[in-house]
Design a protein around this motif. Structure first.
Motif, PDB file in Angstrom:
ATOM      1  N   LEU A   1       0.517  -1.411  -0.091  1.00  0.00           N
ATOM      2  CA  LEU A   1       0.002   0.257   0.344  1.00  0.00           C
ATOM      3  C   LEU A   1       0.854   1.125  -0.323  1.00  0.00           C
ATOM      4  O   LEU A   1       1.006   2.288  -0.693  1.00  0.00           O
ATOM      5  CB  LEU A   1      -1.171   0.143   1.162  1.00  0.00           C
ATOM      6  N   PHE A   2       2.001   0.899   1.238  1.00  0.00           N
ATOM      7  CA  PHE A   2       2.646   2.143   0.621  1.00  0.00           C
ATOM      8  C   PHE A   2       3.955   2.416  -0.239  1.00  0.00           C
ATOM      9  O   PHE A   2       3.740   3.890  -0.589  1.00  0.00           O
ATOM     10  CB  PHE A   2       3.582   2.355   2.393  1.00  0.00           C
ATOM     11  N   LEU A   3       4.212   1.921  -0.858  1.00  0.00           N
ATOM     12  CA  LEU A   3       5.160   1.502  -2.016  1.00  0.00           C
ATOM     13  C   LEU A   3       4.532   2.420  -3.081  1.00  0.00           C
ATOM     14  O   LEU A   3       4.897   3.194  -3.660  1.00  0.00           O
ATOM     15  CB  LEU A   3       5.202   0.447  -2.832  1.00  0.00           C
ATOM     16  N   ARG A   4       2.942   1.829  -2.963  1.00  0.00           N
ATOM     17  CA  ARG A   4       2.441   2.740  -4.235  1.00  0.00           C
ATOM     18  C   ARG A   4       2.025   3.808  -4.571  1.00  0.00           C
ATOM     19  O   ARG A   4       1.668   4.435  -5.566  1.00  0.00           O
ATOM     20  CB  ARG A   4       0.949   1.499  -4.141  1.00  0.00           C
ATOM     21  N   GLN A   5       2.475   4.701  -3.549  1.00  0.00           N
ATOM     22  CA  GLN A   5       1.809   5.918  -2.837  1.00  0.00           C
ATOM     23  C   GLN A   5       2.804   6.920  -2.890  1.00  0.00           C
ATOM     24  O   GLN A   5       3.400   7.611  -2.635  1.00  0.00           O
ATOM     25  CB  GLN A   5       1.216   6.207  -1.663  1.00  0.00           C
ATOM     26  N   ARG A   6       4.719   5.771  -3.206  1.00  0.00           N
ATOM     27  CA  ARG A   6       5.723   6.425  -4.094  1.00  0.00           C
ATOM     28  C   ARG A   6       6.909   7.446  -2.870  1.00  0.00           C
ATOM     29  O   ARG A   6       6.998   8.933  -2.679  1.00  0.00           O
ATOM     30  CB  ARG A   6       5.733   7.348  -5.140  1.00  0.00           C
ATOM     31  N   PRO A   7       6.258   6.723  -1.867  1.00  0.00           N
ATOM     32  CA  PRO A   7       6.934   7.384   0.389  1.00  0.00           C
ATOM     33  C   PRO A   7       8.711   7.817  -0.576  1.00  0.00           C
ATOM     34  O   PRO A   7       8.684   7.185  -1.109  1.00  0.00           O
ATOM     35  CB  PRO A   7       7.249   6.204   0.903  1.00  0.00           C
ATOM     36  N   ALA A   8       8.443   9.383   0.478  1.00  0.00           N
ATOM     37  CA  ALA A   8      10.188   9.714   0.231  1.00  0.00           C
ATOM     38  C   ALA A   8      11.102   8.646   1.058  1.00  0.00           C
ATOM     39  O   ALA A   8      11.671   8.396   0.565  1.00  0.00           O
ATOM     40  CB  ALA A   8      10.500  10.380   1.364  1.00  0.00           C
ATOM     41  N   GLY A   9      10.585   7.629   1.150  1.00  0.00           N
ATOM     42  CA  GLY A   9      11.268   6.362   2.542  1.00  0.00           C
ATOM     43  C   GLY A   9      10.278   6.201   3.374  1.00  0.00           C
ATOM     44  O   GLY A   9       9.068   6.415   3.231  1.00  0.00           O
ATOM     45  N   LEU A  10      10.354   4.801   4.194  1.00  0.00           N
ATOM     46  CA  LEU A  10      10.030   3.831   4.627  1.00  0.00           C
ATOM     47  C   LEU A  10      11.004   3.587   5.923  1.00  0.00           C
ATOM     48  O   LEU A  10      11.735   3.740   6.493  1.00  0.00           O
ATOM     49  CB  LEU A  10       9.978   2.505   3.839  1.00  0.00           C
ATOM     50  N   ILE A  11       9.939   3.829   7.438  1.00  0.00           N
ATOM     51  CA  ILE A  11      10.287   3.081   8.659  1.00  0.00           C
ATOM     52  C   ILE A  11       9.993   2.342   9.006  1.00  0.00           C
ATOM     53  O   ILE A  11       8.637   1.894   8.860  1.00  0.00           O
ATOM     54  CB  ILE A  11      10.547   4.068   9.807  1.00  0.00           C
ATOM     55  N   ILE A  12      10.378   0.270   9.609  1.00  0.00           N
ATOM     56  CA  ILE A  12       9.578  -0.699   9.613  1.00  0.00           C
ATOM     57  C   ILE A  12      10.366  -1.120  10.705  1.00  0.00           C
ATOM     58  O   ILE A  12      11.281  -0.869  10.836  1.00  0.00           O
ATOM     59  CB  ILE A  12       9.552  -1.308   8.555  1.00  0.00           C
TER      60      ILE A  12
END
Lengths: 294, 294
Positions: B71-82
């Motif tokens: 879901l997040f990746l589809r929104q083209r995030p600037a970055g990800l914290i997991i």
DNA sequence: GGTCGTAATGAAAGCGCTTACATTTGTCAA
DNA sequence: TTGACAAATGTAAGCGCTTTCATTACGACC
């Protein structure tokens, strides 16, 4: 679509349709368990819907709140959930003009922006105070932290109930702007005992403060409930298992979140026949050992 | 721009530039105070940056985690914290192929996806257990709830330390998959005493469990630390003010969040000269009354 | 004054959808 | 078979930006 693994682009959808499937949620704190429980409810209710949650952290600042409202509105949210009823007039105006449903949560008032779900902090504190009085306590103290408008209303409830019974004493009120912690509960209680050692019951603005007071009472060998009645607010799970168990005002935090979300989804699905736009979830006084003064 | 009150549309920006200023944060729970403190740190560090936080709640489910990553990746995030290091291989693959920086938080391992900040739960539990042994306790119990991979590593640390000292006993391990609560702490402790009444110390998977055990010990008039050593994990603020105060493993939750965010921003600003991509924040054993067995 | 290189400005395509409208197809009664 | 009408399908504009490329303006230098 299946074969090619096609997935619609939510960004392009939002731009073209000039609306998104994002529901903005504004809360004053992520660390305060009251709000995280509510958030939990919101997330759960959002689960089977096409909506995504976007969280905004206002940090108890009305200015930050307005900034976040502007930020959210720009992203054309499907709906908005906002905590409390104390928005600035300009924020209110923004929200009223927003062409999306808005739910105010945590409190109730007679002039909702749009929809509203919560309970009366004033009535809850009043009822808890009346309970202390009914149990025979007469020298009531009040311990409060982070005195925002919401907690101020609790103080008012305490004051009105105590005054009505003729047991109100300004000298037994201890409040601070500092964020609420268990440590602070111990400190406030110690302070109160310093200036008013004959206090026989305390109403704490929340359970953290109550727990701190409990620990301090234990250290001072003050017997609860015989020498001191103790009442918290929110009824976190630990209140029932504390030693002694602590009387608290139960509030329906998770339900508040999930119902707010459900109201929003319903308003989005079919704005015409929306049943409930205003819900008072009420509260319950959970009487436990800490105020059983027989 | 000023005169006309022009504000750029973030949705159109994201579509045109095929990237957004949203940083996605994935945590397993919003109600668990460990994560909310981390979240707090993330929000604080995000404050002076152009980035917005979008929160995803995985509810301790690897499947839900993967769904949210998609879901997040589809929104083209600037970055990800997991959170954590236990992503499914398919989730890992998604994250590795994502053309945005990714920070794993809460734990450390030797094969980060991209960046990593956390501490070793294994080492922390081991050190806490060694502390109990040093204090002279020999019949060590272990109380654990929500046994996810992270807490399993703590159990392993406990076991290895206990075995090394020759004091390990399988019969004193009490774990459950249920979510951790103070009430559960009381119950687990009661259970443990039922089958192994001579237990002289317990290591609790977290502070909630420890607090529950403390209350149960108080009810049973078990003297802490004389008859029972008690150690928690996370070092929440209340541990220091409990009666007696409770030894715990201090972890740097808020720092973890803020540093993760800072690493991300730095990577976004200038991907070439990024100083730290891997940070072990460590831990501290905060020794208090509950294990001062002299 | 003319040439060159650089900076500032302008124009146009296109990101991936939605939506309104035009066109085609299908259905049924006369 | 035909006409009317509804349903299905097709088309094109445009949401508000970014980005690339073309154009113009500006100095500096010989």
């Amino acid at each position: 679509m299946e074969e090619l693994g096609y997935i619609p682009d939510p960004v392009a959808q939002a731009l073209a349709a000039s609306r998104s499937n994002v529901i903005g949620v504004l809360i004053p704190s992520v660390t305060n368990n009251v709000f995280s429980a509510t958030l939990q409810g919101i997330y759960e209710a959002a689960d089977d819907t096409p909506y995504d949650i976007q969280l905004g952290n206002t940090r108890y600042s009305a200015l930050k709140e307005e900034m976040l409202v502007r930020l959210f509105l720009r992203q054309r949210p499907a709906g908005l959930i906002i905590s409390g009823i104390d928005q600035m007039p300009s924020t209110r105006a923004l929200l009223e003009r927003a062409n999306c449903p808005v739910v105010q949560i945590m409190e109730i008032s007679d002039d909702p922006i749009d929809m509203m779900i919560g309970f009366s902090h004033y009535e809850a504190a009043k009822a808890a105070t009346q309970h202390l009085i009914e149990q025979g306590y007469r020298k009531l103290g009040f311990l409060g932290a982070r005195m925002d408008p919401r907690t101020q209303r609790r103080l008012k409830g305490f004051r009105d109930a105590a005054m009505a019974a003729g047991v109100y004493s300004e000298a037994r009120i201890r409040t601070t702007q500092m964020p609420s912690t268990v440590t602070l509960g111990s400190e406030l209680f110690a302070e109160l005992l310093g200036s008013a050692p004959d206090t026989d019951a305390i109403f704490c603005i929340n359970d953290d403060i109550a727990l701190g007071a409990l620990f301090e009472a234990q250290r001072r060998r003050i017997e609860i409930p015989r020498q001191l009645g103790l009442c918290g607010f929110n009824d976190f799970e630990m209140m029932a298992v504390a030693n002694p168990s602590i009387t608290s005002v139960r509030t329906f935090r998770q339900e508040m979140g999930s119902q707010a979300m459900k109201m929003l989804v319903q308003a989005l699905d079919d704005p015409t026949k929306l049943t409930e736009r205003y819900v008072d979830l009420g509260f319950e006084i959970r009487v436990r050992e800490s105020t059983s003064n027989h």
